[in-house]
Design a protein around this motif. Structure first.
Motif, PDB file in Angstrom:
ATOM      1  N   GLN A  88       0.834  -1.212   0.000  1.00  0.00           N
ATOM      2  CA  GLN A  88       0.000   0.000   0.000  1.00  0.00           C
ATOM      3  C   GLN A  88       0.864   1.256   0.000  1.00  0.00           C
ATOM      4  OE1 GLN A  88      -3.057   1.132  -0.274  1.00  0.00           O
ATOM      5  NE2 GLN A  88      -2.450   3.193   0.337  1.00  0.00           N
ATOM      6  N   ARG A  89       1.857   1.284   0.901  1.00  0.00           N
ATOM      7  CA  ARG A  89       2.725   2.466   0.977  1.00  0.00           C
ATOM      8  C   ARG A  89       3.524   2.671  -0.310  1.00  0.00           C
ATOM      9  NH1 ARG A  89       4.093   0.206   5.752  1.00  0.00           N
ATOM     10  NH2 ARG A  89       6.275  -0.035   5.177  1.00  0.00           N
ATOM     11  N   THR A 109       2.779   1.528  -3.483  1.00  0.00           N
ATOM     12  CA  THR A 109       2.048   1.653  -4.753  1.00  0.00           C
ATOM     13  C   THR A 109       0.810   2.543  -4.678  1.00  0.00           C
ATOM     14  OG1 THR A 109       0.602  -0.245  -4.346  1.00  0.00           O
ATOM     15  CG2 THR A 109       2.764  -0.688  -5.414  1.00  0.00           C
ATOM     16  N   GLN A 110       0.292   2.763  -3.478  1.00  0.00           N
ATOM     17  CA  GLN A 110      -0.976   3.482  -3.292  1.00  0.00           C
ATOM     18  C   GLN A 110      -2.150   2.775  -3.986  1.00  0.00           C
ATOM     19  OE1 GLN A 110      -0.891   6.180  -1.144  1.00  0.00           O
ATOM     20  NE2 GLN A 110       1.208   5.448  -0.977  1.00  0.00           N
ATOM     21  N   ASP A 111      -2.021   1.484  -4.252  1.00  0.00           N
ATOM     22  CA  ASP A 111      -3.063   0.706  -4.924  1.00  0.00           C
ATOM     23  C   ASP A 111      -4.043   0.166  -3.875  1.00  0.00           C
ATOM     24  OD1 ASP A 111      -4.590  -1.300  -6.234  1.00  0.00           O
ATOM     25  OD2 ASP A 111      -2.948  -1.745  -7.620  1.00  0.00           O
ATOM     26  N   GLU A 112      -5.102   0.928  -3.630  1.00  0.00           N
ATOM     27  CA  GLU A 112      -6.076   0.589  -2.589  1.00  0.00           C
ATOM     28  C   GLU A 112      -6.808  -0.717  -2.881  1.00  0.00           C
ATOM     29  OE1 GLU A 112      -6.627   2.307   0.223  1.00  0.00           O
ATOM     30  OE2 GLU A 112      -5.385   4.045  -0.224  1.00  0.00           O
ATOM     31  N   THR A 167      -4.540  -3.742  -2.383  1.00  0.00           N
ATOM     32  CA  THR A 167      -4.246  -3.852  -0.958  1.00  0.00           C
ATOM     33  C   THR A 167      -5.417  -4.489  -0.227  1.00  0.00           C
ATOM     34  OG1 THR A 167      -2.753  -1.952  -1.001  1.00  0.00           O
ATOM     35  CG2 THR A 167      -3.662  -2.573   1.144  1.00  0.00           C
TER      36      THR A 167
END
Length: 108
Positions: free
Chosen positions: A80-81, A83-86, A89
């Motif tokens: 998550q940290r 890639t920011q891919d919610e 995640t």
């Protein structure tokens, strides 16, 4: 500036890990014992992950299951940290919950 993390592995006569210790002076850790470790390193030139997975011969199976579950959870957080891919995640977290449920791991 440099920071050093050191891993030491004591082997028995069959080259099976008997004792694992690690040190990270910047973190105030000196010869801390561990029963298992997983280290992944990304080789950008070959586009491959290099890994070292070790555990001592006295590592209990129930602790290994817990170790894997906690590692999967922290990998989800790191993903998550990084890639920011919610969406992915959340999928990974769902798998972690499924993994814990199937292994009947109790949350601590």
């Amino acid at each position: 500036m440099n920071s050093k993390i050191e891993l030491n592995v004591e082997l028995d006569e069959n080259r099976v890990p008997e004792k694992l210790t690690w040190s990270a002076q910047d973190g105030g850790i000196e010869n801390e014992e561990a029963k298992a470790m997983m280290l992944s390193v990304w080789d950008g030139s070959t586009q491959e992950t290099l890994r070292i997975d070790l555990w001592t011969k006295d590592m209990p199976v129930d602790e290994m299951k817990q170790f894997f579950h906690q590692t999967l959870v922290t990998m989800s957080d790191t993903f998550q940290r990084a890639t920011q891919d919610e969406k992915m995640t959340a999928t990974m977290k769902d798998f972690c919950d499924y993994f814990a449920e199937k292994l009947e791991l109790k949350k601590k």
